[in-house]
Structures are given as C-alpha cells and as structure tokens.
Design a protein around this motif. Structure first.
Motif, PDB file in Angstrom:
ATOM      1  N   PHE A  13     -18.307  10.224 -10.752  1.00 55.37           N
ATOM      2  CA  PHE A  13     -17.426   9.164 -11.230  1.00 55.37           C
ATOM      3  C   PHE A  13     -16.176   9.663 -11.962  1.00 55.37           C
ATOM      4  O   PHE A  13     -15.139   9.021 -11.903  1.00 55.37           O
ATOM      5  CB  PHE A  13     -18.226   8.220 -12.125  1.00 55.37           C
ATOM      6  CG  PHE A  13     -17.632   6.866 -12.276  1.00 55.37           C
ATOM      7  CD1 PHE A  13     -17.430   6.052 -11.184  1.00 55.37           C
ATOM      8  CD2 PHE A  13     -17.291   6.384 -13.527  1.00 55.37           C
ATOM      9  CE1 PHE A  13     -16.892   4.776 -11.316  1.00 55.37           C
ATOM     10  CE2 PHE A  13     -16.761   5.118 -13.672  1.00 55.37           C
ATOM     11  CZ  PHE A  13     -16.568   4.315 -12.575  1.00 55.37           C
ATOM     12  N   SER A  25     -13.130  10.168 -14.114  1.00 53.98           N
ATOM     13  CA  SER A  25     -12.367   9.308 -15.020  1.00 53.98           C
ATOM     14  C   SER A  25     -12.421   7.835 -14.639  1.00 53.98           C
ATOM     15  O   SER A  25     -11.785   7.007 -15.282  1.00 53.98           O
ATOM     16  CB  SER A  25     -10.910   9.770 -15.086  1.00 53.98           C
ATOM     17  OG  SER A  25     -10.298   9.624 -13.819  1.00 53.98           O
ATOM     18  N   GLY A  26     -13.158   7.499 -13.589  1.00 54.64           N
ATOM     19  CA  GLY A  26     -13.377   6.105 -13.252  1.00 54.64           C
ATOM     20  C   GLY A  26     -12.417   5.505 -12.243  1.00 54.64           C
ATOM     21  O   GLY A  26     -12.315   4.284 -12.134  1.00 54.64           O
ATOM     22  N   GLY A  35     -14.162   3.077  -9.875  1.00 50.64           N
ATOM     23  CA  GLY A  35     -14.516   1.830 -10.564  1.00 50.64           C
ATOM     24  C   GLY A  35     -13.311   0.938 -10.783  1.00 50.64           C
ATOM     25  O   GLY A  35     -13.378  -0.275 -10.590  1.00 50.64           O
ATOM     26  N   GLY A  68     -21.238   3.974 -10.945  1.00 53.45           N
ATOM     27  CA  GLY A  68     -20.699   5.314 -11.125  1.00 53.45           C
ATOM     28  C   GLY A  68     -21.696   6.206 -11.838  1.00 53.45           C
ATOM     29  O   GLY A  68     -22.339   5.779 -12.794  1.00 53.45           O
ATOM     30  N   GLU A  78     -22.036   9.900 -13.766  1.00 55.09           N
ATOM     31  CA  GLU A  78     -21.272  10.993 -14.369  1.00 55.09           C
ATOM     32  C   GLU A  78     -22.105  11.619 -15.478  1.00 55.09           C
ATOM     33  O   GLU A  78     -22.716  10.897 -16.275  1.00 55.09           O
ATOM     34  CB  GLU A  78     -19.950  10.462 -14.935  1.00 55.09           C
ATOM     35  CG  GLU A  78     -19.080  11.497 -15.589  1.00 55.09           C
ATOM     36  CD  GLU A  78     -18.742  12.663 -14.665  1.00 55.09           C
ATOM     37  OE1 GLU A  78     -19.043  13.816 -15.052  1.00 55.09           O
ATOM     38  OE2 GLU A  78     -18.192  12.426 -13.569  1.00 55.09           O
ATOM     39  N   TYR A  96     -15.949  12.365 -19.790  1.00 58.70           N
ATOM     40  CA  TYR A  96     -15.510  11.525 -18.680  1.00 58.70           C
ATOM     41  C   TYR A  96     -16.114  10.128 -18.764  1.00 58.70           C
ATOM     42  O   TYR A  96     -15.477   9.145 -18.378  1.00 58.70           O
ATOM     43  CB  TYR A  96     -15.839  12.163 -17.332  1.00 58.70           C
ATOM     44  CG  TYR A  96     -14.840  13.203 -16.916  1.00 58.70           C
ATOM     45  CD1 TYR A  96     -13.514  12.870 -16.680  1.00 58.70           C
ATOM     46  CD2 TYR A  96     -15.220  14.528 -16.745  1.00 58.70           C
ATOM     47  CE1 TYR A  96     -12.589  13.823 -16.299  1.00 58.70           C
ATOM     48  CE2 TYR A  96     -14.307  15.493 -16.362  1.00 58.70           C
ATOM     49  CZ  TYR A  96     -12.989  15.131 -16.137  1.00 58.70           C
ATOM     50  OH  TYR A  96     -12.077  16.080 -15.758  1.00 58.70           O
ATOM     51  N   SER A 123     -13.764   6.919 -18.701  1.00 57.43           N
ATOM     52  CA  SER A 123     -13.880   5.873 -17.675  1.00 57.43           C
ATOM     53  C   SER A 123     -14.176   4.516 -18.304  1.00 57.43           C
ATOM     54  O   SER A 123     -13.644   3.495 -17.850  1.00 57.43           O
ATOM     55  CB  SER A 123     -14.943   6.243 -16.637  1.00 57.43           C
ATOM     56  OG  SER A 123     -16.220   6.318 -17.210  1.00 57.43           O
ATOM     57  N   ARG A 124     -14.973   4.476 -19.347  1.00 55.19           N
ATOM     58  CA  ARG A 124     -15.255   3.202 -20.023  1.00 55.19           C
ATOM     59  C   ARG A 124     -13.977   2.604 -20.596  1.00 55.19           C
ATOM     60  O   ARG A 124     -13.737   1.402 -20.462  1.00 55.19           O
ATOM     61  CB  ARG A 124     -16.280   3.406 -21.131  1.00 55.19           C
ATOM     62  CG  ARG A 124     -17.686   3.535 -20.625  1.00 55.19           C
ATOM     63  CD  ARG A 124     -18.677   3.658 -21.739  1.00 55.19           C
ATOM     64  NE  ARG A 124     -20.018   3.712 -21.202  1.00 55.19           N
ATOM     65  CZ  ARG A 124     -21.053   4.213 -21.841  1.00 55.19           C
ATOM     66  NH1 ARG A 124     -20.913   4.711 -23.059  1.00 55.19           N
ATOM     67  NH2 ARG A 124     -22.251   4.224 -21.282  1.00 55.19           N
ATOM     68  N   ARG A 130     -10.862   3.232 -19.656  1.00 58.55           N
ATOM     69  CA  ARG A 130      -9.965   2.879 -18.554  1.00 58.55           C
ATOM     70  C   ARG A 130     -10.347   1.542 -17.935  1.00 58.55           C
ATOM     71  O   ARG A 130      -9.505   0.674 -17.706  1.00 58.55           O
ATOM     72  CB  ARG A 130     -10.017   3.983 -17.499  1.00 58.55           C
ATOM     73  CG  ARG A 130      -9.167   3.728 -16.294  1.00 58.55           C
ATOM     74  CD  ARG A 130      -9.307   4.839 -15.301  1.00 58.55           C
ATOM     75  NE  ARG A 130      -8.331   4.725 -14.236  1.00 58.55           N
ATOM     76  CZ  ARG A 130      -8.187   5.612 -13.292  1.00 58.55           C
ATOM     77  NH1 ARG A 130      -8.919   6.693 -13.266  1.00 58.55           N
ATOM     78  NH2 ARG A 130      -7.282   5.434 -12.356  1.00 58.55           N
ATOM     79  N   ILE A 131     -11.623   1.346 -17.665  1.00 59.75           N
ATOM     80  CA  ILE A 131     -12.068   0.130 -17.004  1.00 59.75           C
ATOM     81  C   ILE A 131     -12.002  -1.066 -17.961  1.00 59.75           C
ATOM     82  O   ILE A 131     -11.681  -2.183 -17.542  1.00 59.75           O
ATOM     83  CB  ILE A 131     -13.448   0.334 -16.374  1.00 59.75           C
ATOM     84  CG1 ILE A 131     -13.298   1.342 -15.217  1.00 59.75           C
ATOM     85  CG2 ILE A 131     -14.065  -0.973 -15.905  1.00 59.75           C
ATOM     86  CD1 ILE A 131     -14.568   1.871 -14.653  1.00 59.75           C
TER      87      ILE A 131
END
Length: 68
Positions: free
Chosen positions: A23, A25-26, A29, A41, A43, A48, A52-53, A55-56
C-alpha cells in the motif's frame, strides 16, 4: 496517480473492491476513493501507514466538500 487510475478504472467497476498488498503512501486507496471503489491496503511500515491514513483522510474531506 494517473498510472494507478488507469489500472483501477480498466480492471474494476464502481463498487468493486481493489486489493493493494504493498500500500505504501496510499495512492491506490486515494484513487479508489475518487473512482468509487472500495479498497484494502496492506502495509507493514508504520511510517507509510500513518502517511496513507493522513492522505486518505484529507481526500475524504475534499470529496465531502465537493459533494455539498
């Protein structure tokens, strides 16, 4: 994002679930959120996961604002 968007759009339909076992950096997603796909995802790197959390979450707020 453009490369992942092309892959997700051509390999799935809205409502489908997309699996990304690396996953990072997302990106997958985020693309799935924009295209109306569900996603899973995987990871192992906690840095990371946090990235990703965030970012999303930002993307989800933007999409909510755009919808009214």
């Amino acid at each position: 994002d453009a490369l992942i968007e092309a892959l997700v759009a051509s390999g799935s339909r809205p409502g489908d679930t997309v699996l990304d076992p690396f996953f990072g950096s997302g990106t997958t997603g985020a693309v799935c959120e924009r295209l109306g796909r569900r996603w899973v995802g995987i990871e192992i790197n906690p840095d990371y996961i946090a990235m990703s959390r965030e970012r999303i979450a930002r993307l989800s707020e933007e999409l909510d604002l755009a919808q009214g």
